[in-house]
Design an enzyme around this catalytic site. Structure first.
Site, PDB file in Angstrom:
ATOM      1  CE  LYS A  22      -2.209   2.549   3.764  1.00  0.00           C
ATOM      2  NZ  LYS A  22      -1.328   3.607   3.806  1.00  0.00           N
ATOM      3  CG  ASN A  23       2.325   2.700   3.521  1.00  0.00           C
ATOM      4  OD1 ASN A  23       1.169   3.054   3.269  1.00  0.00           O
ATOM      5  ND2 ASN A  23       2.732   2.396   4.739  1.00  0.00           N
ATOM      6  NE  ARG A  93       0.972  12.175   6.845  1.00  0.00           N
ATOM      7  CZ  ARG A  93       1.317  13.275   7.499  1.00  0.00           C
ATOM      8  NH1 ARG A  93       0.392  14.090   7.963  1.00  0.00           N
ATOM      9  NH2 ARG A  93       2.582  13.597   7.665  1.00  0.00           N
ATOM     10  CB  CYS A 117      -4.304   6.530  10.149  1.00  0.00           C
ATOM     11  SG  CYS A 117      -4.704   5.066   9.203  1.00  0.00           S
ATOM     12  NE  ARG A 122       0.076  10.173  10.202  1.00  0.00           N
ATOM     13  CZ  ARG A 122      -0.363   9.159   9.440  1.00  0.00           C
ATOM     14  NH1 ARG A 122      -1.642   8.805   9.479  1.00  0.00           N
ATOM     15  NH2 ARG A 122       0.461   8.567   8.591  1.00  0.00           N
ATOM     16  N   PRO A 123       1.847  16.441  11.345  1.00  0.00           N
ATOM     17  CG  PRO A 123       3.651  17.344  12.479  1.00  0.00           C
ATOM     18  CD  PRO A 123       2.618  16.260  12.564  1.00  0.00           C
ATOM     19  CB  ILE A 124       2.918  18.334   5.997  1.00  0.00           C
ATOM     20  CG1 ILE A 124       2.116  19.639   5.923  1.00  0.00           C
ATOM     21  CG2 ILE A 124       2.010  17.115   5.888  1.00  0.00           C
ATOM     22  CD1 ILE A 124       1.458  19.857   4.541  1.00  0.00           C
ATOM     23  CG  ASP A 125       7.098  20.190  10.676  1.00  0.00           C
ATOM     24  OD1 ASP A 125       6.325  19.233  10.882  1.00  0.00           O
ATOM     25  OD2 ASP A 125       8.276  20.190  11.063  1.00  0.00           O
ATOM     26  CD  GLN A 126      11.183  18.438   9.518  1.00  0.00           C
ATOM     27  OE1 GLN A 126      12.305  18.280   9.016  1.00  0.00           O
ATOM     28  NE2 GLN A 126      10.910  19.448  10.332  1.00  0.00           N
ATOM     29  CG  ASP A 305       2.713   1.345   9.531  1.00  0.00           C
ATOM     30  OD1 ASP A 305       3.036   1.535   8.350  1.00  0.00           O
ATOM     31  OD2 ASP A 305       2.437   2.272  10.317  1.00  0.00           O
ATOM     32  NE  ARG A 397      -6.908   4.898   4.111  1.00  0.00           N
ATOM     33  CZ  ARG A 397      -5.910   5.288   4.902  1.00  0.00           C
ATOM     34  NH1 ARG A 397      -6.068   5.347   6.206  1.00  0.00           N
ATOM     35  NH2 ARG A 397      -4.727   5.622   4.396  1.00  0.00           N
TER      36      ARG A 397
HETATM   37  C1  EPZ Z   1       4.040   6.924   6.597  1.00  0.00           C
HETATM   38  O1  EPZ Z   1       3.313   7.950   7.276  1.00  0.00           O
HETATM   39  C2  EPZ Z   1       3.074   5.781   6.409  1.00  0.00           C
HETATM   40  N1  EPZ Z   1       1.978   6.207   5.553  1.00  0.00           N
HETATM   41  C3  EPZ Z   1       2.538   5.310   7.763  1.00  0.00           C
HETATM   42  O2  EPZ Z   1       1.749   4.154   7.522  1.00  0.00           O
HETATM   43  C4  EPZ Z   1       3.703   4.903   8.657  1.00  0.00           C
HETATM   44  O3  EPZ Z   1       3.194   4.615   9.955  1.00  0.00           O
HETATM   45  C5  EPZ Z   1       4.728   6.036   8.744  1.00  0.00           C
HETATM   46  O4  EPZ Z   1       5.130   6.454   7.420  1.00  0.00           O
HETATM   47  C6  EPZ Z   1       5.974   5.616   9.500  1.00  0.00           C
HETATM   48  O5  EPZ Z   1       6.553   4.518   8.860  1.00  0.00           O
HETATM   49  C7  EPZ Z   1       2.176   6.171   4.212  1.00  0.00           C
HETATM   50  O6  EPZ Z   1       3.229   5.792   3.733  1.00  0.00           O
HETATM   51  C8  EPZ Z   1       1.018   6.607   3.367  1.00  0.00           C
HETATM   52  P1  EPZ Z   1       6.299   9.975   8.880  1.00  0.00           P
HETATM   53  P2  EPZ Z   1       3.956   9.428   7.391  1.00  0.00           P
HETATM   54  O7  EPZ Z   1       6.329  11.229   8.103  1.00  0.00           O
HETATM   55  O8  EPZ Z   1       4.755   9.708   6.187  1.00  0.00           O
HETATM   56  C9  EPZ Z   1       6.581  13.286  12.319  1.00  0.00           C
HETATM   57  C10 EPZ Z   1      -0.110   2.790   7.596  1.00  0.00           C
HETATM   58  O9  EPZ Z   1      -0.667   2.231   8.540  1.00  0.00           O
HETATM   59  N2  EPZ Z   1       6.546  14.269  11.237  1.00  0.00           N
HETATM   60  O10 EPZ Z   1       7.408   8.975   8.696  1.00  0.00           O
HETATM   61  O11 EPZ Z   1       2.886  10.358   7.769  1.00  0.00           O
HETATM   62  C11 EPZ Z   1       5.290  12.506  12.421  1.00  0.00           C
HETATM   63  O12 EPZ Z   1       4.344  13.213  13.205  1.00  0.00           O
HETATM   64  C12 EPZ Z   1       0.334   4.222   7.748  1.00  0.00           C
HETATM   65  O13 EPZ Z   1       0.184   2.253   6.495  1.00  0.00           O
HETATM   66  C13 EPZ Z   1       6.670  15.621  11.544  1.00  0.00           C
HETATM   67  O14 EPZ Z   1       6.781  16.002  12.718  1.00  0.00           O
HETATM   68  O15 EPZ Z   1       4.925   9.221   8.631  1.00  0.00           O
HETATM   69  C14 EPZ Z   1       5.745  11.233  13.106  1.00  0.00           C
HETATM   70  O16 EPZ Z   1       5.867  11.462  14.501  1.00  0.00           O
HETATM   71  C15 EPZ Z   1      -0.052   4.791   9.103  1.00  0.00           C
HETATM   72  N3  EPZ Z   1       6.661  16.537  10.534  1.00  0.00           N
HETATM   73  C16 EPZ Z   1       7.140  11.007  12.517  1.00  0.00           C
HETATM   74  O17 EPZ Z   1       7.556  12.289  11.999  1.00  0.00           O
HETATM   75  C17 EPZ Z   1       6.550  16.158   9.215  1.00  0.00           C
HETATM   76  O18 EPZ Z   1       6.575  17.043   8.335  1.00  0.00           O
HETATM   77  C18 EPZ Z   1       7.168   9.992  11.380  1.00  0.00           C
HETATM   78  O19 EPZ Z   1       6.156  10.355  10.447  1.00  0.00           O
HETATM   79  C19 EPZ Z   1       6.437  14.781   8.912  1.00  0.00           C
HETATM   80  C20 EPZ Z   1       6.449  13.859   9.936  1.00  0.00           C
END
Ligand code: EPZ
Length: 427
Positions: A22-23, A93, A117, A122-126, A305, A397
């Site tokens: 999926k991812n 997301r 989810c 779940r911010p997107i600041d990065q 996950d 999903r």
């Molecule tokens: C991806 O989410 C996956 N989703 C998630 O899978 C998975 O749990 C996650 O990566 C971690 O492996 C998809 O690929 C669609 P992150 P993502 O950015 O990208 C923080 C599932 O069940 N963060 O790696 O949203 C964030 O809050 C889903 O398949 C910031 O602070 O995860 C978290 O604490 C659920 N600012 C950490 O980083 C940002 O700009 C990791 O998040 C981005 C992230």
């Protein structure tokens, strides 16, 4: 609204076949927007995230068709707008990847703030930090993110934390951006590598995916390409845990065992036998599961996950286990549901203390998010009696044919369709 009705007590045995990740699909489908030709994506999972992405691309003007049940053909050339449709985008997301893809193609992207989810903020600041480093500016208003640049230019980006989404989004924005972009502290998940391989198949120059430094030399042009998506390691892990929980004997086919190493290691620590073959693993349950401690980490650490699925296993293990969810601020909304089945779990911030119990007892529960829903199925398989799971659309999903696959292993699970509740005022 469908529900799943699960009756516990059956050992899972036999063979299950894993679908595409999926991812990986969530990253590769938007990436086709960058192509100047037709893309054919094979081993696409039949899940609602993919259906939503197909709808988004079609509404933006792309030609999208299923060549067969697991191959999607996308011609992005007719896309003339850099605005993604609000309604379908906000459902997941991964739609945030449209920002990087549209920015990379049009130097502008207007996309709804992402949904998906909602187990925590779940911010997107990065993601936005990366786009700014490439020369873009952005605004957030009316629920939309509007990112644009007069001229994108390669740059160095050091991510504040390991983030899959930001790593992927910056890759998408950078592959056609003139100059060299270096992403440091990059995520190393298998689907990050799968995206890089797809982009390079189209003619991009992405090096280092799978390490914490990814270097991207921008190119002018990306061709259409045919590409087969990797198997879903989280779907595979879910069936591995289900086999262990029911003391079963299951062969999980269409996997890359290396992607499952941290899951296999934890199952073996709990006393479960895991036999590895070239493209499959055999999981043989044991009578008494050992307690064990889990700390979720970015890949190659233990995947967040898989956290809720393992919490079910730890709930019926001997002794008390500790879970440390170190990736997300909190990912324990499912605990309240698990307690309804008799689990003894206490949560304090990122830490959950799981006290093993003799048995779980069936009850009505709901799927609070994708992986939590999968955990409810596993809990229902081991609980005494009947467990009814509501809000199963979350599960659909990310898990293709989940009821059929569990039934093929001997699970007593069925779908009950419940008429939509008619609002009182409408009567
Ligand atoms: C991806 O989410 C996956 N989703 C998630 O899978 C998975 O749990 C996650 O990566 C971690 O492996 C998809 O690929 C669609 P992150 P993502 O950015 O990208 C923080 C599932 O069940 N963060 O790696 O949203 C964030 O809050 C889903 O398949 C910031 O602070 O995860 C978290 O604490 C659920 N600012 C950490 O980083 C940002 O700009 C990791 O998040 C981005 C992230």
């Amino acid at each position: 609204m469908d529900k799943f009705i699960v009756t516990g007590g059956n050992r899972l045995t036999g063979d299950v076949y894993i679908s595409g990740a999926k991812n990986a699909a969530d990253a590769i489908i938007p990436a086709t927007i960058l192509s100047d030709g037709v893309c054919r994506i094979e081993n696409i999972p039949n899940i609602s995230d993919v259906a939503i992405f197909a709808r988004i691309l079609k509404e933006m003007g792309a030609k999208v068709r299923m060549v067969n049940k697991s191959t999607m053909e996308i011609d992005p050339r007719p896309i003339a707008s850099m605005v993604a449709p609000y309604e379908p985008v906000r459902q997941m997301r991964a739609s945030s990847y449209l920002l990087g893809a549209l920015l990379g193609r049009f130097s502008r992207a207007v996309v709804a703030m992402p949904g998906g989810c909602d187990f925590c903020v779940r911010p997107i600041d990065q993601h936005l930090k990366g786009f700014s480093a490439l020369g873009a500016t952005y605004s957030l208003e009316g629920g939309m993110v509007d990112v644009s640049a007069k001229q994108l230019k390669g740059n160095n980006i050091y991510l504040d934390m390991v983030t899959v989404g930001a790593t992927i989004n910056i890759m998408l924005a950078a592959v056609k951006t003139p100059g060299l972009t270096v992403i440091e502290n990059a995520a190393k998940e298998p689907h990050v590598v799968d995206l890089a391989n797809f982009l390079n198949t189209m003619g991009a120059d992405v090096r280092g995916a799978g390490t914490d430094v990814i270097k991207i030399h921008g190119v002018d042009h990306l061709e259409g390409a045919t590409y087969s998506i990797i198997p879903d390691q989280i779907e595979a892990g879910t069936y591995m845990v289900a086999a262990a929980a029911t003391k079963g004997d299951v062969v999980v086919h269409n996997v890359i065992p290396k992607h499952l190493e941290s899951i296999t290691a934890k199952l073996e620590e709990m006393g479960v036998t895991v036999e590895e073959y070239d493209e499959s693993v055999r999981v043989i349950g044991c009578d008494h599961l050992n307690k064990c401690n889990i700390k979720t980490m970015p890949h190659p650490g233990f995947p967040t996950d898989m956290q809720s699925q393992f919490a079910v296993l730890l709930s019926i293990a001997d002794g008390t286990s500790i879970i440390n969810e170190s990736v997300f601020d909190s990912r324990y909304r499912y605990v309240e549901e698990l307690r309804r089945l008799g689990a003894k779990i206490s949560v304090d911030g990122r830490i959950a203390v799981v006290e093993g119990v003799k048995e779980l007892v069936g009850a009505p529960v709901k799927a609070v998010d994708l992986r939590a829903g999968a955990a409810m199925i596993i809990a229902g398989l081991v609980a005494r009696g009947v467990t009814q799971i509501d809000e199963v659309e979350h599960i659909e999903r990310g898990y293709e044919a989940v009821v059929e696959k569990f039934r093929s292993l001997g699970a007593d699970i069925r779908v009950a369709s419940v008429p939509e509740k008619v609002p009182a005022k409408a009567l």
